[in-house]
Design a protein around this motif. Structure first.
Motif, short mmCIF file in Angstrom:
data_model
loop_
_atom_site.label_atom_id
_atom_site.label_comp_id
_atom_site.label_asym_id
_atom_site.label_seq_id
_atom_site.Cartn_x
_atom_site.Cartn_y
_atom_site.Cartn_z
N GLY A 66 -30.34 -6.00 -33.65
CA GLY A 66 -31.03 -6.74 -34.71
C GLY A 66 -31.25 -8.20 -34.43
O GLY A 66 -31.92 -8.88 -35.21
N LEU A 67 -30.71 -8.71 -33.32
CA LEU A 67 -30.90 -10.12 -32.99
C LEU A 67 -32.08 -10.30 -32.04
O LEU A 67 -32.46 -9.37 -31.32
N PRO A 68 -32.67 -11.49 -32.02
CA PRO A 68 -33.73 -11.76 -31.04
C PRO A 68 -33.23 -11.56 -29.62
O PRO A 68 -32.02 -11.59 -29.35
N ALA A 69 -34.16 -11.38 -28.71
CA ALA A 69 -33.79 -11.07 -27.33
C ALA A 69 -33.10 -12.25 -26.64
O ALA A 69 -32.33 -12.05 -25.70
N SER A 70 -33.39 -13.46 -27.08
CA SER A 70 -32.79 -14.64 -26.42
C SER A 70 -32.48 -15.71 -27.45
O SER A 70 -33.09 -15.76 -28.52
N ASP A 71 -31.52 -16.57 -27.11
CA ASP A 71 -31.16 -17.73 -27.93
C ASP A 71 -30.76 -17.35 -29.35
O ASP A 71 -31.00 -18.10 -30.29
N ALA A 72 -30.13 -16.18 -29.49
CA ALA A 72 -29.74 -15.73 -30.82
C ALA A 72 -28.36 -16.23 -31.21
O ALA A 72 -28.09 -16.49 -32.38
N ILE A 73 -27.46 -16.33 -30.24
CA ILE A 73 -26.06 -16.64 -30.54
C ILE A 73 -25.56 -17.69 -29.56
O ILE A 73 -26.02 -17.77 -28.41
N VAL A 74 -24.64 -18.49 -30.02
CA VAL A 74 -24.03 -19.51 -29.18
C VAL A 74 -22.54 -19.56 -29.47
O VAL A 74 -22.11 -19.42 -30.61
N PRO A 126 -28.09 -19.45 -33.93
CA PRO A 126 -29.27 -20.32 -34.06
C PRO A 126 -30.57 -19.57 -34.26
O PRO A 126 -31.55 -20.12 -34.75
N MET A 127 -30.61 -18.29 -33.86
CA MET A 127 -31.81 -17.45 -34.03
C MET A 127 -33.04 -18.09 -33.39
O MET A 127 -34.14 -18.08 -33.93
N GLY A 128 -32.84 -18.65 -32.21
CA GLY A 128 -33.94 -19.28 -31.49
C GLY A 128 -33.61 -20.71 -31.13
O GLY A 128 -32.49 -21.19 -31.34
N ARG A 129 -34.59 -21.40 -30.61
CA ARG A 129 -34.43 -22.80 -30.22
C ARG A 129 -35.01 -23.72 -31.31
O ARG A 129 -35.75 -23.26 -32.18
N PRO A 130 -34.68 -25.02 -31.25
CA PRO A 130 -35.28 -25.95 -32.22
C PRO A 130 -36.81 -25.85 -32.24
O PRO A 130 -37.45 -25.89 -31.18
N HIS A 131 -37.37 -25.69 -33.42
CA HIS A 131 -38.81 -25.56 -33.63
C HIS A 131 -39.40 -24.34 -32.93
O HIS A 131 -40.60 -24.28 -32.65
N ALA A 132 -38.56 -23.36 -32.66
CA ALA A 132 -39.02 -22.08 -32.11
C ALA A 132 -38.10 -20.98 -32.63
O ALA A 132 -37.54 -20.20 -31.88
N GLY A 133 -37.94 -20.94 -33.95
CA GLY A 133 -37.04 -19.98 -34.58
C GLY A 133 -37.60 -18.58 -34.59
O GLY A 133 -38.81 -18.38 -34.62
N ALA A 134 -36.71 -17.60 -34.57
CA ALA A 134 -37.14 -16.21 -34.66
C ALA A 134 -37.78 -15.95 -36.02
O ALA A 134 -37.35 -16.50 -37.03
N THR A 135 -38.78 -15.11 -36.04
CA THR A 135 -39.48 -14.81 -37.28
C THR A 135 -39.06 -13.47 -37.88
O THR A 135 -39.54 -13.09 -38.94
N ASN A 136 -38.19 -12.75 -37.18
CA ASN A 136 -37.67 -11.51 -37.74
C ASN A 136 -36.32 -11.23 -37.11
O ASN A 136 -35.85 -11.95 -36.25
N GLY A 137 -35.69 -10.15 -37.54
CA GLY A 137 -34.38 -9.81 -37.04
C GLY A 137 -33.28 -10.50 -37.83
O GLY A 137 -33.53 -11.30 -38.73
N GLY A 138 -32.07 -10.18 -37.48
CA GLY A 138 -30.92 -10.73 -38.17
C GLY A 138 -29.85 -9.67 -38.36
O GLY A 138 -30.11 -8.47 -38.23
N ILE A 139 -28.64 -10.11 -38.64
CA ILE A 139 -27.51 -9.20 -38.84
C ILE A 139 -26.71 -9.66 -40.05
O ILE A 139 -26.67 -10.85 -40.36
#
Length: 334
Positions: A66-74, A126-139
């Motif tokens: 359910g998370l984006p493919a990249s930059d979802a977790i830190v 973070p669900m993406g990078r600054p000013h490039a947030g994921a538009t779907n997905g989540g847990i």
């Protein structure tokens, strides 16, 4: 996962003298914010043995799908010897419900006998990078699974898990009048954002969506009102939105933010029901409005009536608007 298999595999045969004697304590947060800033926590490693031992600390976040493919977790750590925050290089492991990310802290912990070392970490989605947030997905939650290994064979010695909930800030409009007069006085209400998580938020767009015929103003701290620019997303038929606090506002952890709003409707506004909607966009694209990690409230419905019409009961639990014959505008609940 690189370096992580020791915690998940059965221990090999080893001499009794080599058994690592250690206790791990995990003080993880109960909640973190989706698309929010990371939240600090502590892991304490205690050497219960009779000699100094080097221990390796592993951290796994079991997220499932359910998370984006990249930059979802830190997951960050602070070197016990001093220094700023550093991000762990996370490796993906598993599939389905058992999928997650993990890493080993780069430095072993040399702990004297009967002593403890506290390691500061922080975890975020973070669900993406600054000013490039994921538009779907989540847990809705993740499991923080941490372990410590030591001794001559690197045998798993102690392991602790804790479930962490994932929540988003909640936008809502409060005490919205049930009716408004086309060409009449504005209606007034509060736009509220409640952040019940320990995550701070940056790069937030707090957006109110309105009818194209509406004019939106917000009250400044000095009591004056300022008119906001309507922004369109370019999709035919979509209502415009206004940024109540700009495109890059922030939210403090465990806080409630209230903006006083007033909305007026011009004389050409179609009579009948119109919607007010409120959404938050985190890490919104700088070139595409209303595109980022999104959370929306229920909004409200306002009945648009003609000048001189009798007030009608609406859906927002507020008194109807009554107009005074021979005057321009309206008064609410009088």
């Amino acid at each position: 996962m690189a370096g992580g298999s020791a915690l998940l595999s059965a221990p090999a045969a080893f001499a009794a003298d080599d058994v690592p004697r250690v206790k791990l304590k995990l003080d993880a947060p109960a909640v973190i914010g989706s698309a929010g800033q990371p939240v600090e926590f502590t892991e304490t490693v205690t050497n219960t043995g009779s000699k100094e031992t080097n221990y390796r600390l592993y951290v796994h976040a079991i997220t499932g799908e359910g998370l984006p493919a990249s930059d979802a977790i830190v997951i960050d750590y602070r070197d016990p010897a001093g220094g700023g925050w550093k991000s762990l290089k996370l490796s993906r492991f598993g599939e389905g419900r058992g999928a997650g990310y993990g890493a080993e802290l780069p430095k072993a912990l040399a702990i004297p006998a009967h002593r403890s070392v506290a390691v500061k970490l922080r975890i975020g989605l973070p669900m993406g990078r600054p000013h490039a947030g994921a538009t779907n997905g989540g847990i809705p939650s993740l499991v923080l699974d941490s372990g410590v290994a030591g001794g001559a064979h690197g045998v798993p010695a102690d392991r602790v898990s804790k479930t962490i909930k994932v929540q988003s800030p909640s936008p809502s409009v409060s005490r919205v009048p049930a009716t408004a007069v086309a060409g009449g006085a504005p209606i007034e209400f509060d736009a509220v954002v409640k952040n019940s998580t320990p995550s701070n938020y940056v790069n937030v767009g707090n957006v109110l969506f309105v009818d194209p015929h509406a004019t939106v103003q917000v009250r400044k701290p000095n009591g004056t009102w300022t008119t906001l620019k309507k922004v369109y997303d370019g999709i035919p038929g979509d209502n415009p939105g206004v940024y109540l606090q700009g495109r890059d506002s922030s939210l403090r952890a465990n806080s409630t933010t209230t903006v006083r709003v007033r909305v007026s409707y011009d004389t050409t506004t179609p009579l009948g029901q119109t919607k007010l909607g409120q959404c938050l966009f985190v890490n919104e694209s700088p070139t595409t409005p209303f595109r980022g990690t999104t959370s929306c409230g229920a909004g409200a419905t306002v009945q648009i009536v003609a000048p001189g019409a009798k007030g009608t009961k609406g859906t927002n639990g507020q008194p109807p608007v009554k107009t005074v014959p021979g005057t321009k505008g309206s008064t609410a609940g009088k």
